[in-house]
Design an enzyme around this catalytic site. Sequence first.
Site, PDB file in Angstrom:
ATOM      1  N   CYS A 148      -8.766  -3.441  -4.291  1.00 52.25           N
ATOM      2  CA  CYS A 148      -7.880  -2.349  -4.694  1.00 52.25           C
ATOM      3  C   CYS A 148      -8.662  -1.055  -4.908  1.00 52.25           C
ATOM      4  O   CYS A 148      -8.155   0.022  -4.659  1.00 52.25           O
ATOM      5  CB  CYS A 148      -7.110  -2.722  -5.942  1.00 52.25           C
TER       6      CYS A 148
ATOM      7  N   GLY B  26       4.819  -2.994  -7.364  1.00 52.32           N
ATOM      8  CA  GLY B  26       4.696  -2.451  -8.716  1.00 52.32           C
ATOM      9  C   GLY B  26       5.882  -1.564  -9.072  1.00 52.32           C
ATOM     10  O   GLY B  26       6.416  -1.622 -10.183  1.00 52.32           O
TER      11      GLY B  26
ATOM     12  N   GLU C 127      -1.480  -2.794 -12.248  1.00 54.22           N
ATOM     13  CA  GLU C 127      -2.743  -2.431 -11.611  1.00 54.22           C
ATOM     14  C   GLU C 127      -2.471  -2.493 -10.119  1.00 54.22           C
ATOM     15  O   GLU C 127      -2.298  -3.578  -9.568  1.00 54.22           O
ATOM     16  CB  GLU C 127      -3.839  -3.402 -12.070  1.00 54.22           C
TER      17      GLU C 127
ATOM     18  N   LYS D 166       1.759 -16.559 -12.102  1.00 49.80           N
ATOM     19  CA  LYS D 166       1.991 -16.940 -10.712  1.00 49.80           C
ATOM     20  C   LYS D 166       0.870 -16.408  -9.832  1.00 49.80           C
ATOM     21  O   LYS D 166       0.687 -15.208  -9.705  1.00 49.80           O
ATOM     22  CB  LYS D 166       3.307 -16.368 -10.186  1.00 49.80           C
TER      23      LYS D 166
ATOM     24  N   GLY E 270      -1.143  -5.861  -7.779  1.00 47.91           N
ATOM     25  CA  GLY E 270      -0.699  -6.036  -6.400  1.00 47.91           C
ATOM     26  C   GLY E 270      -0.387  -4.686  -5.780  1.00 47.91           C
ATOM     27  O   GLY E 270      -0.932  -3.669  -6.195  1.00 47.91           O
TER      28      GLY E 270
ATOM     29  N   GLU F 266      -3.158   2.895   2.082  1.00 44.40           N
ATOM     30  CA  GLU F 266      -4.118   1.850   1.719  1.00 44.40           C
ATOM     31  C   GLU F 266      -4.151   0.839   2.870  1.00 44.40           C
ATOM     32  O   GLU F 266      -3.142   0.224   3.193  1.00 44.40           O
ATOM     33  CB  GLU F 266      -3.667   1.159   0.425  1.00 44.40           C
TER      34      GLU F 266
HETATM   35  P1  NAI Z   1       2.201  -7.977  -2.991  1.00 45.23           P
HETATM   36  O1  NAI Z   1       2.170  -6.867  -3.935  1.00 45.23           O
HETATM   37  O2  NAI Z   1       3.494  -8.334  -2.350  1.00 45.23           O
HETATM   38  O3  NAI Z   1       1.674  -9.315  -3.708  1.00 45.23           O
HETATM   39  C1  NAI Z   1       1.078  -9.383  -4.964  1.00 45.23           C
HETATM   40  C2  NAI Z   1       1.772 -10.450  -5.798  1.00 45.23           C
HETATM   41  O4  NAI Z   1       3.101 -10.062  -6.100  1.00 45.23           O
HETATM   42  C3  NAI Z   1       1.890 -11.812  -5.154  1.00 45.23           C
HETATM   43  O5  NAI Z   1       1.682 -12.809  -6.126  1.00 45.23           O
HETATM   44  C4  NAI Z   1       3.327 -11.838  -4.681  1.00 45.23           C
HETATM   45  O6  NAI Z   1       3.849 -13.127  -4.560  1.00 45.23           O
HETATM   46  C5  NAI Z   1       4.015 -11.095  -5.783  1.00 45.23           C
HETATM   47  N1  NAI Z   1       5.285 -10.472  -5.438  1.00 45.23           N
HETATM   48  C6  NAI Z   1       5.723 -10.046  -4.226  1.00 45.23           C
HETATM   49  N2  NAI Z   1       6.954  -9.503  -4.328  1.00 45.23           N
HETATM   50  C7  NAI Z   1       7.305  -9.582  -5.626  1.00 45.23           C
HETATM   51  C8  NAI Z   1       8.447  -9.169  -6.365  1.00 45.23           C
HETATM   52  N3  NAI Z   1       9.473  -8.564  -5.781  1.00 45.23           N
HETATM   53  N4  NAI Z   1       8.475  -9.394  -7.688  1.00 45.23           N
HETATM   54  C9  NAI Z   1       7.435  -9.980  -8.298  1.00 45.23           C
HETATM   55  N5  NAI Z   1       6.331 -10.396  -7.656  1.00 45.23           N
HETATM   56  C10 NAI Z   1       6.262 -10.194  -6.336  1.00 45.23           C
HETATM   57  O7  NAI Z   1       1.124  -7.701  -1.881  1.00 45.23           O
HETATM   58  P2  NAI Z   1       1.044  -8.343  -0.408  1.00 45.23           P
HETATM   59  O8  NAI Z   1       2.375  -8.268   0.270  1.00 45.23           O
HETATM   60  O9  NAI Z   1       0.422  -9.655  -0.500  1.00 45.23           O
HETATM   61  O10 NAI Z   1       0.069  -7.335   0.319  1.00 45.23           O
HETATM   62  C11 NAI Z   1       0.550  -6.177   0.955  1.00 45.23           C
HETATM   63  C12 NAI Z   1      -0.341  -5.004   0.715  1.00 45.23           C
HETATM   64  O11 NAI Z   1      -0.363  -4.702  -0.657  1.00 45.23           O
HETATM   65  C13 NAI Z   1      -1.803  -5.215   1.044  1.00 45.23           C
HETATM   66  O12 NAI Z   1      -2.081  -5.056   2.375  1.00 45.23           O
HETATM   67  C14 NAI Z   1      -2.455  -4.182   0.191  1.00 45.23           C
HETATM   68  O13 NAI Z   1      -2.393  -2.933   0.810  1.00 45.23           O
HETATM   69  C15 NAI Z   1      -1.611  -4.191  -1.048  1.00 45.23           C
HETATM   70  N6  NAI Z   1      -2.198  -5.027  -2.102  1.00 45.23           N
HETATM   71  C16 NAI Z   1      -2.929  -4.425  -3.049  1.00 45.23           C
HETATM   72  C17 NAI Z   1      -3.533  -5.159  -4.021  1.00 45.23           C
HETATM   73  C18 NAI Z   1      -4.350  -4.499  -5.048  1.00 45.23           C
HETATM   74  O14 NAI Z   1      -5.019  -5.168  -5.812  1.00 45.23           O
HETATM   75  N7  NAI Z   1      -4.313  -3.200  -5.149  1.00 45.23           N
HETATM   76  C19 NAI Z   1      -3.440  -6.621  -4.064  1.00 45.23           C
HETATM   77  C20 NAI Z   1      -2.603  -7.170  -3.037  1.00 45.23           C
HETATM   78  C21 NAI Z   1      -2.028  -6.391  -2.094  1.00 45.23           C
END
Ligand code: NAI
Length: 788
Positions: free
Chosen positions: A299, A248, A265, A191, A243, A396
Amino acid sequence: MNKIAQIFDSLDYGPAPETADQANEWLDSKGRAFGHFIDGKWTKPGKTFASTNPANGSKLADITDGTAADVDAAVKAARAAFKSWSALRGYERGRYLYAIARMIQKHSRLFAVLETMDNGKPIRESRDVDIPLVARHFYHHAGWAQHLEREFPDHVPYGVCGQIIPWNFPLLMLAWKIAPALAAGNTVVLKPAEFTSLTALLFAEICERVGLPRGVVNIVTGEGDTGAAIVNHSDIDKIAFTGSTEVGKLIRAATAGSGKGLSLELGGKSPYIVFEDADLDSAVEGLVEAIWFNQGQVCCAGSRLLVQESIEERFLAKVRARMAKLRVGDPLDKSIDIGALVAPVQVERIKDLMKRGVAEGAIVYEPDGQVPADGCFLKPALVTNVSPANTLVSEEIFGPVLVAMSFRTPEEAVALANNTRYGLAATLWSENINLALDIAPKLKAGVVWINGTNQFDAAVGFGGYKESGYGREGGREGMAAYLKPLWEKDLKPAAVAKPVMAKPANPLDGGHLDQTAKMYIGGKQARPDSGYNRPVHGPKGELIGEVGEGNRKDIRNAVEAARAASGWANTAAHSRAQVLYFLAENLDYRRDEFAARIKAQTGEDGTEEVAQSVERLFAFAGWADKFDGAVHNPPMRAIAAAMVEPLGTIGIVASDNNPLLNAVSLLAPTIAMGNTAVLAPSSRHPLSMTDFYQVLETSDMPSGVVNIVTGDSLTLARTLAEHDGVDGLWFMGSAEGSAMVEKASVGNLKQTWTSRGLDYDLSDPRFAGDYFLSKATQVKNVWIPYGA
Ligand code: NAI
Ligand code: MG
């Protein structure tokens, strides 16, 4: 003045737009509405949401919001495809990966433009970094597919992998997930993030065009709940997630007890350390890469500048001057440095964090000039006057915001650098090789860059320490994350132990012995904090001893002692081996006594178990100086030294069968690799390990490296799982206990290994090698400039 003279005067860039024509043609050819890619076919668009271009707010396409039924269909397709895909020769799978790599290269500009339109990152980056790395990843893993059998004998793929990726490097994260999964013979349901689905959909079309067998790759689009449907699907064997740390942790809790493989990650707050002897101009350019690459939505972004006090002012002046030259604007313009953030919600999030930081005393510098009014643009920002407790230092931000602090000594730099719950990456700049190579091992991060930053390669593992997650992507470690031992599928449920003697109604009726075995904490025998003891019974129910009833406080003391003994990690591997050999020898010397104790507890002849325990100690003494790292040669002027490091403090909860051998088999790899341990021995037959104190004391084992707390296994396991000072936890016991341990580990995302109620027979020689060694360690990749 005429125009040319003006240009000479300002020396400014003219516009250099990259055309979006082909990307728009591709979107038009799809009617700008997408369903999922399941079983090699495109579904009709269902309930949709818009994917927009964050640089101008225009809608690019309608994307289907995947339902649980969509996920289920994709999992079924992946399951059906798994048998034949995993049965292909590695060479044949490699040919598909190679074909994908070629197609991505061939259409690289289309991918780059589409990525930039959907995500907002500068075309310079999608064109020169993201897409070339994507192709490199598929090429690299084509080779792994072919060499798998030789390199990972007796390993098999997990099966169906559920993969959930973020929006900051949409296609690159897809490649990091899909390439190793497919090379290993898994099939996938992936996804993409809701903000950036388009390149994943273009990738699906590439899969179609190279004739990838249907069902091997399934792309289901959607938001968080679609991701949750993947995480919770019962027929998925492994989840790989990149994410936020927040999500996580939700995924760790949701998969607890499911037996699903898991790699995470997550986020970071990576330090960028500049010593006074650094090449300052290079360090400034590195900093631009570190924090303004991809608008800081990285990240591993070097978001915490730590600069030595003696050069602080000079360095920050250079940084400000450089910031004033950064060009913010249309990401499709080839000479733009900073494009658009991914979505308005991210801009708001960053602004909120900044407000909080300023309220807490931070001072923000932003260069003069304007950014485009429409679209998700932010100026680069430098934040000073912050204490370690400031929100902007600890959280972050995931935006173009650099937070600067200073330090005086290298020790202080290390302390500040490690003062975070994260541990993804770290950068350090110094012209002094001695200093650089002294600091690198002290940084608690999965990647360390010396005199460079944000370097990535498919052959070099990437992933975090601490709350930045676990598992690696890239390289050998990345391949290992998609494989499991063949024999695991044959494990049978462990026999359930007969109930222990019923407790007497009156505690004073429990019998009385003069001697109670104490606990062993920090090299000293310790009475239980509870003031209670628990009886130990022989096979016929007779009272044969008493041990302390360990509680939360005893575990806390033991963890404290273990952490204080962390110097063990820096003891030479040869010396650790010597201590383990000495332990083995001293145990052997007392074999009759230990065999008799086993017999008294279990009724079984313990001679063989003691002999096996001695052999196991020898085995890991032998490993201590052999289970080590590698040197990679990425296609940059650098080497990456893959250093095998201990996790830190590992909690071990041993099982009731083979009370000596099991505990020793788990303890030995832990300490051989430089970890310190808190062991909860069998709660039923603990006396083998309380006898073990004397062996420890006569073997030159430094105090605090091994700590032993007796008591109820589940109680002790829970306390260990919830303790943030414990970095890893191994639990042998019931399926329910295992689920509890995994769930309770979310606080600091400690790495867990659990037996899930299965019959792991640790006397098997397969447990005398890398199986536990790899679980006792994590790989840190240190990038070092090398060669001209
Ligand atoms: P997120 O962690 O919600 O999104 C990442 C992925 O997880 C997306 O594909 C999302 O649809 C999916 N997701 C969301 N909730 C889920 C759940 N309960 N179960 C399974 N999958 C789920 O990140 P978001 O809300 O887009 O960004 C928020 C903050 O997170 C950012 O501002 C940043 O600080 C951090 N982030 C860090 C990343 C990294 O690579 N370290 C990448 C993305 C966000
Ligand atoms: Mg978008």
